[in-house]
Design a protein around this motif. Structure first.
Motif, PDB file in Angstrom:
ATOM      1  N   GLU A 218       1.159  -1.265   0.177  1.00 17.91           N
ATOM      2  CA  GLU A 218      -0.179  -0.245   0.262  1.00 17.91           C
ATOM      3  C   GLU A 218       0.704   1.447   0.295  1.00 17.91           C
ATOM      4  O   GLU A 218       0.585   2.083  -0.800  1.00 17.91           O
ATOM      5  CB  GLU A 218      -0.871   0.102   1.406  1.00 17.91           C
ATOM      6  N   GLU A 221       2.152   1.697  -2.992  1.00 15.19           N
ATOM      7  CA  GLU A 221       1.133   2.134  -4.327  1.00 15.19           C
ATOM      8  C   GLU A 221       0.905   3.644  -4.811  1.00 15.19           C
ATOM      9  O   GLU A 221       0.990   4.649  -5.675  1.00 15.19           O
ATOM     10  CB  GLU A 221      -0.331   1.662  -4.302  1.00 15.19           C
ATOM     11  N   LEU A 378      -4.682  20.377   5.682  1.00 14.13           N
ATOM     12  CA  LEU A 378      -3.990  19.137   6.042  1.00 14.13           C
ATOM     13  C   LEU A 378      -4.952  18.421   5.097  1.00 14.13           C
ATOM     14  O   LEU A 378      -4.931  17.064   4.374  1.00 14.13           O
ATOM     15  CB  LEU A 378      -3.543  18.357   7.342  1.00 14.13           C
ATOM     16  N   PHE A 379      -6.040  18.103   5.466  1.00 17.25           N
ATOM     17  CA  PHE A 379      -7.281  17.512   4.799  1.00 17.25           C
ATOM     18  C   PHE A 379      -6.989  18.196   3.414  1.00 17.25           C
ATOM     19  O   PHE A 379      -7.172  16.907   2.281  1.00 17.25           O
ATOM     20  CB  PHE A 379      -8.725  18.451   5.479  1.00 17.25           C
ATOM     21  N   LEU A 382      -4.296  15.002   1.802  1.00 14.04           N
ATOM     22  CA  LEU A 382      -4.830  13.834   2.119  1.00 14.04           C
ATOM     23  C   LEU A 382      -5.190  13.406   0.841  1.00 14.04           C
ATOM     24  O   LEU A 382      -5.238  12.973   0.569  1.00 14.04           O
ATOM     25  CB  LEU A 382      -5.631  13.841   3.035  1.00 14.04           C
ATOM     26  N   TYR A 383      -6.936  15.041   0.729  1.00 15.08           N
ATOM     27  CA  TYR A 383      -7.601  14.416  -0.568  1.00 15.08           C
ATOM     28  C   TYR A 383      -6.531  14.206  -1.745  1.00 15.08           C
ATOM     29  O   TYR A 383      -7.497  13.513  -2.792  1.00 15.08           O
ATOM     30  CB  TYR A 383      -8.558  15.273  -0.596  1.00 15.08           C
ATOM     31  N   GLN A 386      -4.890  11.183  -2.005  1.00 18.58           N
ATOM     32  CA  GLN A 386      -5.731  10.068  -2.431  1.00 18.58           C
ATOM     33  C   GLN A 386      -6.677   9.932  -3.883  1.00 18.58           C
ATOM     34  O   GLN A 386      -6.901   9.256  -3.886  1.00 18.58           O
ATOM     35  CB  GLN A 386      -7.712  10.493  -1.276  1.00 18.58           C
ATOM     36  N   PHE A 391      -7.662   6.731  -4.879  1.00 20.69           N
ATOM     37  CA  PHE A 391      -8.075   6.358  -3.227  1.00 20.69           C
ATOM     38  C   PHE A 391      -7.553   4.710  -3.102  1.00 20.69           C
ATOM     39  O   PHE A 391      -8.179   4.130  -1.996  1.00 20.69           O
ATOM     40  CB  PHE A 391      -9.881   6.050  -3.563  1.00 20.69           C
ATOM     41  N   SER A 392      -6.326   3.950  -3.633  1.00 21.78           N
ATOM     42  CA  SER A 392      -5.311   3.612  -2.765  1.00 21.78           C
ATOM     43  C   SER A 392      -4.900   3.863  -1.928  1.00 21.78           C
ATOM     44  O   SER A 392      -3.606   2.828  -1.391  1.00 21.78           O
ATOM     45  CB  SER A 392      -4.477   2.761  -3.979  1.00 21.78           C
ATOM     46  N   TYR A 393      -4.383   4.764  -1.445  1.00 19.12           N
ATOM     47  CA  TYR A 393      -3.708   5.298  -0.199  1.00 19.12           C
ATOM     48  C   TYR A 393      -3.963   5.066   1.094  1.00 19.12           C
ATOM     49  O   TYR A 393      -5.397   5.633   1.132  1.00 19.12           O
ATOM     50  CB  TYR A 393      -3.222   6.840  -0.288  1.00 19.12           C
ATOM     51  N   THR A 394      -3.640   4.091   1.855  1.00 16.21           N
ATOM     52  CA  THR A 394      -4.521   4.124   2.695  1.00 16.21           C
ATOM     53  C   THR A 394      -3.420   4.427   4.263  1.00 16.21           C
ATOM     54  O   THR A 394      -2.626   5.154   4.580  1.00 16.21           O
ATOM     55  CB  THR A 394      -3.925   2.512   2.986  1.00 16.21           C
ATOM     56  N   PHE A 395      -4.320   4.182   5.056  1.00 23.22           N
ATOM     57  CA  PHE A 395      -3.935   4.970   6.475  1.00 23.22           C
ATOM     58  C   PHE A 395      -2.574   3.996   6.803  1.00 23.22           C
ATOM     59  O   PHE A 395      -1.253   4.422   7.105  1.00 23.22           O
ATOM     60  CB  PHE A 395      -5.156   4.742   7.862  1.00 23.22           C
ATOM     61  N   LEU A 398       0.211   5.210   5.134  1.00 21.55           N
ATOM     62  CA  LEU A 398       0.631   6.787   5.851  1.00 21.55           C
ATOM     63  C   LEU A 398       1.029   6.802   6.896  1.00 21.55           C
ATOM     64  O   LEU A 398       2.990   6.482   7.014  1.00 21.55           O
ATOM     65  CB  LEU A 398      -0.500   7.151   5.977  1.00 21.55           C
TER      66      LEU A 398
END
Lengths: 514, 502
Positions: A218, A221, A378-379, A382-383, A386, A391-395, A398
């Motif tokens: 992940e 990716e 920051l949001f 992140l978006y 993403q 939308f492959s990036y996950t917690f 990170l």
């Protein structure tokens, strides 16, 4: 299309929203200037560290946006009839792994190929080095066994270069199994005589095997999705050392693979770009490899990558290399400087602790004012990540990037002090023993944060500052806990549930595939 | 953010119905046991006084009070039908809130899934903020209900291409703008969503939206003209200060945890980095921002942002209760966000959220909220202790509403500055120059004066000092929410004083 097929394509279906990118950049710049010019300063040293950290984040975000601004560039391809030598680099990997890769290489749908096992088992002192010879003989490939040590993987390849002659060379690590159409799809880009190498994704077929392999993939990716694709536009594709096709003439022009760095691929790519050769990242999974199963393997892999990438800054700084364009210089610096993340994370994570123990703060500012600027920035960041990665990036991605700070710091010191680091091949099987030794810094942080909170509460009660710093500390604890979890024995053994892909993602992946 | 299409969408279920019935019962019981008996607050008393007048008078009073008349008219007829008591009036707000719970469930189910709908409805039912306004005689639960319904029908249009939903959409939009001026923000956010996501809407949607806007314009313009004609609204604007970022985050904290004490509220808003963890944990493969989430996000951020910026740049109007219509969107987003977590984490996160909100609700219900105004107790004290030779002076004048509702004593009540509610025009402003003259006029024939101070409008201290310097203070009492009663002796040359001296 099954789930595995979606896993192979979803991360490559990158998206670009320039309005979002612009907003994200604006929010980051706005926050940075407020921090620099408007926010009241607390402790000067901490403030300086904060500014340095934020400068780094701003650099990362802006270069990321610049990279992923347009990810759909593709060079002209055409018909070309060139023979290919296929190199499979082996350093004592299990026979079954080598066999699978050799069989797949022999089965590639391309007429003029010769498959070579580049056997480094002997010089590496592996007991099973003869297995490669046997596999080659049994399957109809050739084996080049090195007897003279030196240059690690790059030395192995260079040794084979001297004994072969096809104009194109495909290189695979022992565990990276090529698809039958690998050559058919890659060779056509060499119709352009200036094309030096075509790189394909380093896909992990065992990503769902364990918590560590899943998290490792992940994390990858984002790089093999939008970042690598975006580099095409800037002729700055990263050479990854496996799953790639290289022009012999180009490689010979730069003296073969760079033996003096443990990130021989990355550095060789730099040398090729410096001499105006072209590169292309072909965004299609055409070979499948193995991810590190456990934390020990992951740690070694990350250290090697970090150490090698940082060599770019400390030994081959692109800023001072004349043949590179400015965008190429920026791209190499951006990729290499990623590994400073660990240092910045360590600094940021220590801020709550410094408050707990000594009452020091970098800024004397109302928390809400900071939140009103920092949160949107920051949001949006992140978006941006993403969206650009479909939308492959996950917690987990990170958390692994941030929590591996000790790996990065170790690599920074090694690179800065020019210490010799051994080229350690990522183990292809689970390693025995406890992995908790790798997460001592993270566990120490949790303990220090808990003790520090008690001290702070004792000192000033449940004040807004204590609560706010406690919340920051909790954030880092949650992130580090993800890494600590990876040290648990079951994290390298458990089979994870399969993906449950949404129709929306499937649709995008389908479109990308078509 | 969350945002999957659930397999369960489109089906009802006895289980959901039972949960909803449980939630409705919980809210009703909570109201009866804890909230219904609270003292009438200033705004409520004002509502009661306003709605006790004729419909025509209601229109003029409400227009002058910077509001729109639907709720007042509804309350007027409600009281005619069911009675005049405080409990009856509060029941209207409660019933509208009860309707809102299943309405929110439907909206959540339409947008995401049954489970998200149920969880959002649960948050809504245990919301300290919503429960507070569910027991207040104001328009806020009607406002929230109409916003929820309006959003539901709007979503039916763009999600299900249900063109029949235009009719109830227009209907709720019209009712909404006559319930609260801020309903226009809801409509504006929908307009922005249409501009950004036009491709989701069925053919002819633009015509419908333009038609809706035209119809609202046609119906609302007479009201605006009427308000301008009266020319009083300008004097009756709420006296608010320009909001800061603290107010912005306090509003969000209040939406989730209700009105808490200053110390606890500081703790809550200082935890804002937790929002980052919540967002980080939602970073999951294959989870993208759905159109529905984008819609709710727009409703929430556009409305809050616009109100905030307008308040800073033009005129302060940023009040959490004015933005109550964004709460359904906030709870739905929160529910959807927590639903995308891995199953065990999702469960824990939901349980923690519910537990924290229940604790906040319990705190609000048990001790009364920090905004509680104990006019009932203050009035009861005055009724018991004020004599016929005393006079009661209320300041500021608008606190007359709650005091007169409860007060049944011998002493007459007046206000300082003096104010006649039945005379058109603004409440007279305070004047330090004429204070001596005004006090003399009000107290001329009395022996003692009771000063009731609350809702400081900037001159409370002047007033208090004047009486402290000129008269002998006999007594001071403090009631919750900064209500202060001061008793002064005005003179000693009275029959009572002489009799006492002999």
């Amino acid at each position: 299309m099954d789930e595995q097929q979606y896993a192979r394509t979803a991360f490559l279906a990158t998206r670009s929203d320039k309005v979002l990118f612009a907003l994200s950049a604006a929010a980051a710049v706005f926050y940075f200037f407020l921090l620099l010019l408007y926010f009241p300063i607390g402790n000067r040293t901490l403030f300086m560290l904060l500014v340095i950290g934020q400068s780094f984040h701003l650099w990362q975000l802006l270069t990321f946006i610049h990279t992923v601004w347009d990810t759909e560039h593709e060079p002209v391809a055409g018909y070309v009839d060139l023979s290919v030598d296929v190199f499979i680099t082996v350093t004592g990997e299990p026979r079954s792994i080598i066999e699978e890769t050799v069989r797949a290489a022999l089965a590639m749908e391309y007429p003029h190929t010769r498959v070579y096992i580049l056997n480094d088992g002997y010089v590496a002192g592996k007991d099973n080095w003869r297995e490669s010879v046997e596999v080659a003989r049994e399957l109809g490939a050739e084996c080049i066994t090195r007897t003279k040590k030196g240059g690690a993987k790059a030395g192995n390849i260079n040794n084979a270069l001297r004994q072969t002659n096809a104009p194109l060379i495909a290189i695979f690590d022992a565990d990276h199994v090529p698809h039958p159409d690998f050559l058919r799809k890659c060779v056509r880009y060499f119709a352009d005589p200036a094309m030096a190498f075509v790189q394909t994704p380093q896909f992990y077929k065992n990503a769902q095997d364990s918590y560590v392999s899943k998290s490792a993939w992940e994390q990858q990716e984002l790089f093999f999705g939008p970042i690598c694709k975006g580099k095409n536009r800037l002729n700055a594709a990263t050479m990854c050392g496996t799953n790639m096709l290289v022009r012999r003439a180009a490689l010979e022009e730069v003296g073969g693979m760079a033996e003096e760095s443990i990130a021989e691929d990355f550095v060789t790519g730099l040398f090729l770009h410096e001499r105006s050769w072209k590169s292309y990242y072909l965004p299609e999974v055409l070979a499948e490899g193995l991810a590190p199963h456990d934390l020990g393997s992951y740690y070694k892999q990350q250290f090697r990558w970090a150490r090698g990438a940082l060599d770019i800054i400390f030994r081959y700084n692109p800023l001072f290399r004349r043949g590179l364009s400015w965008t190429q210089k920026m791209q190499y610096l951006a990729s290499a400087s990623f590994y400073f993340t660990g240092l910045i994370v360590a600094v940021y994570a220590s801020l709550p602790l410094l408050f707990f123990y000594f009452g020091l703060v970098p800024l004397e500012i109302a928390g809400m004012l900071l939140a009103s600027v920092l949160l949107p920035y920051l949001f949006l960041t992140l978006y941006t990540i993403q969206l650009s990665s479909n939308f492959s990036y996950t917690f987990n991605a990170l958390a692994f990037s941030m929590a591996a700070f000790n790996v990065h710091i170790a690599a920074i010191f090694a690179a800065a002090l020019r210490r010799t680091s051994a080229f350690l091949v990522t183990p292809k099987e689970r390693e025995g023993g406890s992995a908790f030794g790798y997460v001592v810094p993270q566990m120490l942080y949790v303990a220090l944060a808990a003790a520090g909170l008690i001290i702070a509460l004792e000192r000033e009660g449940l004040s807004a500052s204590v609560v706010n710093n406690a919340a920051w500390a909790v954030m880092y604890v949650v992130i580090f806990a993800t890494f600590i979890r990876a040290a648990l024995p079951q994290s390298s053994a458990r089979r994870l549930p399969s993906l449950n892909l949404s129709p929306q993602i499937k649709r995008v992946a389908d479109q990308a595939r078509r | 953010m969350a945002l999957y299409q659930s397999r369960e969408a489109g089906h009802g279920g006895m289980f959901d119905a039972l949960i909803l019935i449980g939630l409705l019962s919980f809210v009703t019981a909570l109201s009866l046991l804890f909230f219904a008996d609270q003292s009438l607050r200033l705004d409520e008393a004002q509502s009661l006084w306003q709605t006790s007048r004729s419909p025509g008078a209601i229109l003029s009073t409400v227009a002058a009070d910077v509001h729109v008349p639907l709720h007042h008219l509804l309350l007027h007829f409600w009281r005619l039908l069911f009675g005049e008591g405080v409990e009856v009036a509060r029941a209207l707000s409660l019933i509208l809130y009860l309707f809102n719970i299943p309405a929110l469930y439907l909206l959540g189910r339409l947008a995401y899934s049954r489970s998200v709908g149920i969880f959002a409805a649960t948050l809504f039912a245990i919301s300290p903020f919503m429960n507070w306004y569910a027991n207040e005689i104001r328009m806020y639960t009607l406002f929230a209900l109409l916003a929820t319904l309006n959003q539901y029908f709007f979503m039916r249009v763009f999600k299900l291409k249900d063109t029949l939903a235009w009719t109830p959409y227009v209907f709720t939009a019209i009712l909404g703008v006559f319930t609260h001026y801020f309903f226009f923000l809801n409509l504006a956010a929908q307009g922005a969503f249409y501009a950004l996501y036009r491709h989701l809407f069925p053919n002819g949607s633009r015509t419908h939206l333009i038609g809706t806007a035209a119809l609202i314009f046609a119906l609302f313009t007479p009201w605006v003209l009427y308000t301008l004609l009266l020319g009083e609204a300008v004097y009756q604007q709420p006296a608010l200060s320009s909001p800061t970022t603290v107010d912005f985050f306090n509003t969000l904290a209040e939406f989730i945890f209700g009105f808490q004490g200053a110390q606890l509220n500081t703790v809550i808003v200082s935890l804002w980095p937790i929002a980052l963890i919540v967002a980080f944990l939602a970073l999951r493969k294959n989870v993208s921002l759905s159109n529905e989430s984008a819609y709710f996000l727009l409703i929430l951020l556009f409305s809050l942002g616009t109100a905030f910026v307008f308040s800073v740049l033009v005129r302060p109007v940023f009040l959490s209760r004015y933005l109550i219509f964004t709460i359904p969107a906030l709870y739905l987003l929160l529910s959807a966000l927590l639903s995308v977590y891995p199953r065990p984490l999702s469960r824990i996160a939901k349980e923690v959220t519910v537990a924290l909100m229940l604790i906040a609700l319990a705190a609000s219900a048990l001790r009364g909220a920090s905004v509680e105004e104990e006019y009932r107790a203050a009035s009861a004290y005055l009724a018991q202790h004020a004599q016929a030779h005393d006079v009661i002076i209320l300041s500021p004048p608008f606190t007359l509403y709650p005091v007169e509702y409860y007060y049944r004593g011998l002493a007459p009540i007046t206000t300082l500055p003096q104010w006649d509610r039945y005379v058109a025009g603004p409440i007279p402003s305070f004047s330090a120059e004429t204070l001596e003259e005004d006090v003399a006029a009000l107290t001329e024939s009395y022996e003692r004066v009771w000063i009731v101070l609350s809702f400081d409008q900037g001159y409370e201290e002047d007033l208090r000092l004047y009486f402290e310097e000129n008269y002998h203070r006999i007594e001071r009492l403090d009631f919750p929410s900064d209500i202060t009663i001061l008793l002064y002796r005005l003179r000693y040359d009275t029959q009572n004083a002489r009799a006492a001296a002999m």
